[in-house]
Design a protein around this motif. Sequence first.
Motif, mmCIF file in Angstrom:
data_model
loop_
_atom_site.group_PDB
_atom_site.id
_atom_site.type_symbol
_atom_site.label_atom_id
_atom_site.label_comp_id
_atom_site.label_asym_id
_atom_site.label_seq_id
_atom_site.Cartn_x
_atom_site.Cartn_y
_atom_site.Cartn_z
ATOM 1 N N TRP A 157 0.783 -1.236 0.005
ATOM 2 C CA TRP A 157 0.111 -0.008 -0.219
ATOM 3 C C TRP A 157 0.908 1.184 -0.097
ATOM 4 N N ARG A 158 0.697 2.219 -0.782
ATOM 5 C CA ARG A 158 1.235 3.582 -0.855
ATOM 6 C C ARG A 158 0.312 4.512 -0.118
ATOM 7 N N TYR A 159 1.076 5.353 0.727
ATOM 8 C CA TYR A 159 -0.067 6.347 1.569
ATOM 9 C C TYR A 159 0.552 7.762 1.238
ATOM 10 N N ILE A 160 -0.399 8.533 1.105
ATOM 11 C CA ILE A 160 -0.159 9.879 0.769
ATOM 12 C C ILE A 160 -0.968 10.878 1.602
ATOM 13 N N MET A 161 -0.473 11.827 1.886
ATOM 14 C CA MET A 161 -1.391 12.900 2.741
ATOM 15 C C MET A 161 -0.775 14.437 1.990
ATOM 16 N N VAL A 162 -1.955 14.873 1.569
ATOM 17 C CA VAL A 162 -2.190 16.122 1.068
ATOM 18 C C VAL A 162 -2.587 17.145 1.794
ATOM 19 N N MET A 163 -1.852 18.113 2.074
ATOM 20 C CA MET A 163 -2.510 19.335 2.770
ATOM 21 C C MET A 163 -3.466 20.162 2.206
ATOM 22 N N PRO A 164 -4.401 21.119 2.897
ATOM 23 C CA PRO A 164 -5.416 21.836 2.364
ATOM 24 C C PRO A 164 -4.960 22.765 0.980
ATOM 25 N N PHE A 169 2.525 16.600 2.468
ATOM 26 C CA PHE A 169 3.065 16.296 3.728
ATOM 27 C C PHE A 169 3.836 14.933 3.677
ATOM 28 N N GLY A 170 3.551 14.044 2.740
ATOM 29 C CA GLY A 170 4.384 12.985 2.854
ATOM 30 C C GLY A 170 3.916 11.859 1.685
ATOM 31 N N ASP A 171 4.504 11.158 1.046
ATOM 32 C CA ASP A 171 4.281 9.900 0.235
ATOM 33 C C ASP A 171 5.503 8.917 0.483
#
Length: 207
Positions: A157-164, A169-171
């Motif tokens: 699984w790949r996890y990504i967090m995109v800020m507003p 934030f991270g990948d």
Amino acid sequence: MIARHICISGITAAFFVIFSDVSGAFAQTSEQDAHLAIENPADLSKDEAQQHYKSLIRRMARGYAAAQLDLILNYQAWPLFNDAPYISATHGQRYVNSYANRMAHNYGTLQDGEVLPVGSVLAKDSMTVTDEGNVHPGALFVMEKLPSGSSPDTADWRYIMVMPDGSLFGDTMGDRAGAVAYCHVCHEAVADRDYTFYVPEEYRIPK
């Protein structure tokens, strides 16, 4: 008040930090830090949560689009699995929506031991609503199912967090991978469901 959440072996611990401006405050985070959690989320009815989301939905789409990730292009047109935004403790006590692309056709019916197809993408957009009346977009949380062997440490699984504002934030497969490494630690609690959490029963859309 905002709390710093750290997820360790599926257990979420909160450390509260006071800021003068709740609506715009973000704490500095290290690679061990997880979501910044809202200590005082508003207790909204489904209708109230929907109204707040509708007021933000275009702003959220524009903000996330600035990340220029084809993976999440037009995610708001994907199937939605909840009938109203709901509070997610694992996403910082924010109100979230659970979207999945067409490849993740069995996300809503996934049974223990089953897996999602390669190419499945799950997206949770979020909004902060506090009992003081602060309302603003939160981060977009994304999971992508990769081909077997692509990322053994995260069960592919790949996890990504995109800020507003569209900043990344991270990948786990790219920049600032360590900043979102905690995501899989939390998702290990639902390994039997291919590492995916699902919508609370009272918010599920009837099939």
